[in-house]
Design an enzyme around this catalytic site. Structure first.
Site, PDB file in Angstrom:
ATOM      1  N   ASP A 107      -0.603  -5.138   2.299  1.00 14.05           N
ATOM      2  CA  ASP A 107      -2.034  -5.071   2.395  1.00 14.05           C
ATOM      3  C   ASP A 107      -2.791  -4.964   1.659  1.00 14.05           C
ATOM      4  O   ASP A 107      -3.057  -4.370   0.613  1.00 14.05           O
ATOM      5  CB  ASP A 107      -2.418  -3.470   3.156  1.00 14.05           C
ATOM      6  CG  ASP A 107      -1.550  -2.374   3.511  1.00 14.05           C
ATOM      7  OD1 ASP A 107      -0.933  -2.808   1.921  1.00 14.05           O
ATOM      8  OD2 ASP A 107      -0.894  -1.335   3.760  1.00 14.05           O
ATOM      9  N   GLU A 176      -6.793  -0.011   6.792  1.00 10.96           N
ATOM     10  CA  GLU A 176      -7.084   0.996   7.110  1.00 10.96           C
ATOM     11  C   GLU A 176      -7.577   1.664   8.307  1.00 10.96           C
ATOM     12  O   GLU A 176      -7.881   2.229   9.419  1.00 10.96           O
ATOM     13  CB  GLU A 176      -8.187   1.238   5.663  1.00 10.96           C
ATOM     14  CG  GLU A 176      -7.741   1.451   4.838  1.00 10.96           C
ATOM     15  CD  GLU A 176      -6.284   2.930   4.500  1.00 10.96           C
ATOM     16  OE1 GLU A 176      -6.364   3.274   5.213  1.00 10.96           O
ATOM     17  OE2 GLU A 176      -5.673   2.740   3.214  1.00 10.96           O
TER      18      GLU A 176
END
Length: 442
Positions: A107, A176
């Site tokens: 990520d 997120e």
């Protein structure tokens, strides 16, 4: 819940390749010293990359410079790189003979928060967030993930003679906000590129460095956001009988909704209902006409998830009815679904990691209450393994667990400060060994 029952039948053939074509665990384990030597050789470059990424975090779907940096690194290694997948994501593939396609995900996004670690390379980055300028920080370890991702790619390219198959390295945006994986899938990730036979992802934890933790079955929780607006009738604080108070509705709901967890949910099943925002009113002598609550529901089991979601709606309606109000507006926003690890993949990789790192460093862990949208890839029928790597000094970690010990800052804390070395080295080695354990032997 039987974890294997959650794996679609179409994925079973891919799992069987572990037994039929992959190098045996003992062979892979013997590669650990070679991997360690390679990691040591390139570590200064990985450390520099990590600190650069740490100083320049970008928010969800704004990871333009981050993605460009990773793309340049992967092209230099000989990968075929496609940028702009799912807005700011990238996909890097490398074919090396006949064998399974193995996906490795990192990520990229940072968090809208100030870093307070005091590190010499602490983030000072700023960005616009909801119309306001705020500070941005990599306080969840995504910079460690990216450095380990690049390191694993370098290691596997250098060891091309030891494996066959296709590497598919995916840099995902917006983890997120648990929306980046879905954005990449909606942009044709598994249609424009080979659908992987296996997938891996790692994540930092405040545990001692050198430690690797995973689980069979659920690794993370489903996370659903809830927004409720109770509608009343505004009035003067001295005449509550002339008004319908939405604050009372919200307060009653906050108390009653917890009975879903205490009385209606099977006590053996995990489930959390939390409301962290209650916004209403402007002055102490004014009864407002509306109150808005925001919260989260976290579960592992889909059946428990459905029970809690429907129960929240029912409790909200009941609270409004009890005050003589109209039905509230209830928005249920689906977040990340629970990440469910494949038993077959975990068992094989665990054996390799235990032999390489030592049994005391590789452990099973209970599922986390946090959420992760790596599950979006898993739920496409890809047998996968999500695992945690420790990033704290072991002595400090042990001291934090003693009575009166100071807790270590965890992910999302402004003081979260992973120790880069050996955390990144361990991340590279663990991911490289995991991928080698399912790739075909030459």
């Amino acid at each position: 819940m039987n974890p294997s029952s959650l794996i679609p039948r179409a994925a079973c053939a891919a799992i069987l390749t572990i037994a039929t074509s992959a190098a045996d665990a003992q062979t892979v384990d013997k590669l650990a010293p070679e991997i360690g030597g390679m990691v040591n050789a390139v570590y200064p470059e990985l450390d520099a990359l990590y600190k650069d990424l740490h100083q320049h975090p970008e928010l969800a779907f704004e990871e333009v410079h981050t993605a460009r940096k990773l793309a340049a690194e992967m092209r230099a290694l000989g990968f075929d790189v496609t940028e702009g997948v799912g807005k700011t994501g990238l996909v890097a593939t490398l074919r090396n003979g006949i064998g399974p396609t193995v996906m490795v995900r990192t990520d990229m996004d940072g968090l809208p928060m100030e870093e307070k670690t005091g590190l010499p390379y602490a983030s000072k980055a700023k960005a616009l967030y909801k119309g306001k300028e705020i500070q941005v920080a990599h306080s969840c370890g995504h910079d460690i993930h990216m450095a380990s991702w690049i390191g694993a790619a370098r290691t596997l390219v250098a060891m091309k003679a030891k494996w066959q198959g296709t590497l598919m390295f995916v840099a995902q945006p917006a983890e997120e906000t648990v929306s980046g994986a879905r954005a990449m899938l909606d942009d044709g990730l598994f249609k424009r590129f080979p659908k992987p036979a296996f997938a891996f992802a790692l994540h930092t934890s405040p545990g001692p460095y050198g430690g690797i933790s995973t689980n069979v079955g659920a690794m993370t929780a489903s996370s659903d956001m809830v927004e409720i607006t109770f509608k009343g009738r505004g009035g003067h604080g001295s005449a509550p009988d002339k008004a319908i108070d939405p604050i009372v509705m919200g307060s009653r709901f906050i108390t009653d909704v917890q009975t879903l967890v205490s009385l209606e949910k099977d006590p053996r099943e995990f489930g959390i209902v939390t409301f962290g925002s209650f916004q209403a009113g402007t002055a102490g002598n004014i009864i407002p006409d509306a109150a808005m609550l925001q919260g989260t529901i976290r579960t592992y089991n889909p059946a428990v998830r459905e029970k809690l979601l429907s129960g929240v709606q029912r409790a909200a309606n009941a609270a409004a009815m009890a005050s003589g109000g109209v039905p509230p507006e209830v928005s249920l926003i689906e977040g990340g679904i629970a990440v469910v690890n494949s038993e077959q993949v975990v068992t094989r990789v665990e054996a390799v990691l235990s032999a390489s790192f030592g049994n005391k460093y590789v452990r099973r862990m209970p599922p986390l209450a946090a959420s992760e949208d790596f599950s979006a890839f898993v739920n496409e029928g890809v047998p996968s393994m999500f695992f945690m790597i420790g990033t704290s000094d072991p002595k400090q970690f042990e001291a934090s667990r003693k009575p009166g010990g100071k807790p270590l800052p965890a992910n999302h804390s402004p003081f979260f400060a992973p120790i880069p070395e050996p955390s990144i080295k361990n991340g590279v080695s663990a991911m490289s060994l995991a991928v080698l354990s399912v790739l075909a032997a030459p």
